[in-house]
Design a protein around this motif. Sequence first.
Motif, PDB file in Angstrom:
ATOM      1  N   ASN A   1      39.385  32.871  41.791  1.00  0.00           N
ATOM      2  CA  ASN A   1      38.547  34.067  41.663  1.00  0.00           C
ATOM      3  C   ASN A   1      37.808  34.424  42.953  1.00  0.00           C
ATOM      4  O   ASN A   1      37.046  35.390  42.985  1.00  0.00           O
TER       5      ASN A   1
ATOM      6  N   GLN B   1      45.844  39.390  34.009  1.00  0.00           N
ATOM      7  CA  GLN B   1      46.156  38.136  34.693  1.00  0.00           C
ATOM      8  C   GLN B   1      45.777  36.935  33.838  1.00  0.00           C
ATOM      9  O   GLN B   1      46.507  35.939  33.784  1.00  0.00           O
TER      10      GLN B   1
ATOM     11  N   GLN C   1      45.368  38.060  44.344  1.00  0.00           N
ATOM     12  CA  GLN C   1      45.574  37.474  43.020  1.00  0.00           C
ATOM     13  C   GLN C   1      46.843  38.029  42.376  1.00  0.00           C
ATOM     14  O   GLN C   1      47.598  37.293  41.723  1.00  0.00           O
ATOM     15  N   SER C   2      47.104  39.313  42.589  1.00  0.00           N
ATOM     16  CA  SER C   2      48.274  39.942  41.977  1.00  0.00           C
ATOM     17  C   SER C   2      49.582  39.409  42.549  1.00  0.00           C
ATOM     18  O   SER C   2      50.640  39.583  41.934  1.00  0.00           O
TER      19      SER C   2
ATOM     20  N   SER D   1      40.799  38.331  46.794  1.00  0.00           N
ATOM     21  CA  SER D   1      40.775  39.728  46.375  1.00  0.00           C
ATOM     22  C   SER D   1      41.793  39.972  45.262  1.00  0.00           C
ATOM     23  O   SER D   1      42.769  39.225  45.130  1.00  0.00           O
ATOM     24  N   PRO D   2      41.599  40.998  44.481  1.00  0.00           N
ATOM     25  CA  PRO D   2      42.564  41.309  43.415  1.00  0.00           C
ATOM     26  C   PRO D   2      43.981  41.501  43.940  1.00  0.00           C
ATOM     27  O   PRO D   2      44.951  41.164  43.253  1.00  0.00           O
ATOM     28  N   LYS D   3      44.131  42.039  45.157  1.00  0.00           N
ATOM     29  CA  LYS D   3      45.459  42.239  45.724  1.00  0.00           C
ATOM     30  C   LYS D   3      46.170  40.907  45.927  1.00  0.00           C
ATOM     31  O   LYS D   3      47.368  40.780  45.652  1.00  0.00           O
TER      32      LYS D   3
ATOM     33  N   TYR E   1      35.704  37.437  42.439  1.00  0.00           N
ATOM     34  CA  TYR E   1      36.304  38.579  41.762  1.00  0.00           C
ATOM     35  C   TYR E   1      36.753  38.120  40.378  1.00  0.00           C
ATOM     36  O   TYR E   1      37.550  37.193  40.266  1.00  0.00           O
TER      37      TYR E   1
ATOM     38  N   LEU F   1      38.732  37.633  37.142  1.00  0.00           N
ATOM     39  CA  LEU F   1      40.154  37.784  36.851  1.00  0.00           C
ATOM     40  C   LEU F   1      40.355  38.866  35.798  1.00  0.00           C
ATOM     41  O   LEU F   1      39.716  38.840  34.751  1.00  0.00           O
ATOM     42  N   PRO F   2      41.236  39.831  36.052  1.00  0.00           N
ATOM     43  CA  PRO F   2      41.474  40.882  35.053  1.00  0.00           C
ATOM     44  C   PRO F   2      42.172  40.318  33.821  1.00  0.00           C
ATOM     45  O   PRO F   2      42.822  39.269  33.872  1.00  0.00           O
TER      46      PRO F   2
END
Length: 336
Positions: A116, A169, A123-124, A119-121, A163, A165-166
């Motif tokens: 976490n 994910q 993580q994706s 960045s989300p990018k 960040y 986690l969405p």
Amino acid sequence: MTMSTEQATWFCDTFAKLVSNVGQSVLGKEQAIKLVLAAMLTEGHVLLEDAPGTGKTMLARSLAATVQGSNSRIQFTPDLLPSDVTGITIYDQRSGQFDFHHGPIFANLVLADEINRASPKTQSALLEVMEEGRVTVDGTTYPQARPFMVIATQNPIEQAGTYRLPEAQLDRFLIKTSIGYPDREATVALLSGSAQRDRSAALKPIITTEAVVEMAQLAATVHVDTAVLEYVAALCEATREVPETRLGVSVRGALAMVRAAKVWAASQGRNYVLPDDIKELAPHIFTHRLVLDPEAEFTGTTATQVISSVLRKVPAPTRRGSEESSPVAGKDQDER
């Protein structure tokens, strides 16, 4: 073809040996080891939410050593790039061609430490390989090794600079659990061997990665009665209907439960799934898939409480289909 009784016995014995071997370096955490090993045999991934210094890295190394597999560790930071995870294509002037340099994601067991914090990018970058077992870089697809598992960790404290986690994910993690601090006896044993910095280095492999894949394929043949499938579906529907949740367990979560329950049943020497398997795994497989209503969250309601309430309200099946003397019926009736 359904798993035979002899195969179930072999699976149970092998599973116990693997747990025991990992337990030589991760002391006093048998349940956590079982859950992570079950995730590997389900070909799923694990999210560990725990305080620092509880043995998360040691668990990953020990499991990789036990199955004779490769392992890597990625320290997630805010400046980590997707290419730092997946790898990068570099032009070779001598050959006049582009060569792909594999990233740390190409290992049997990958420890994504403090996921976490990236960045989300970045993580994706994990999403495709976690779901489909392959990595696409510059239009070229590269297959992932088998078995493959990501053990991601996140710190429940020190949330500054992280960040969240969405949900999409989180839904890709089969199990969310924690290791926790060892008890007094295990702590003393660890302190007495403090001269040995890496306890996993002394572990001997029990089986090969090829055997792990075979165990996963064998576990998939465990029988799941229609009544148990309906029970899983009813639990998932109930999580979507309770007022405390905005989002309940997805279909992916229901599939994850059935697959994990097969491994869990086989690990106990059975070639069929019981409702008790579902109940035991539900807190680890369903909890992180819920999105709570803000008002319920404000009043102190937790996802664990919601799952516990759903398990109490939804009746478990007492027999397998029309069989009068089935294993499910016998066990449930004996307990009652």
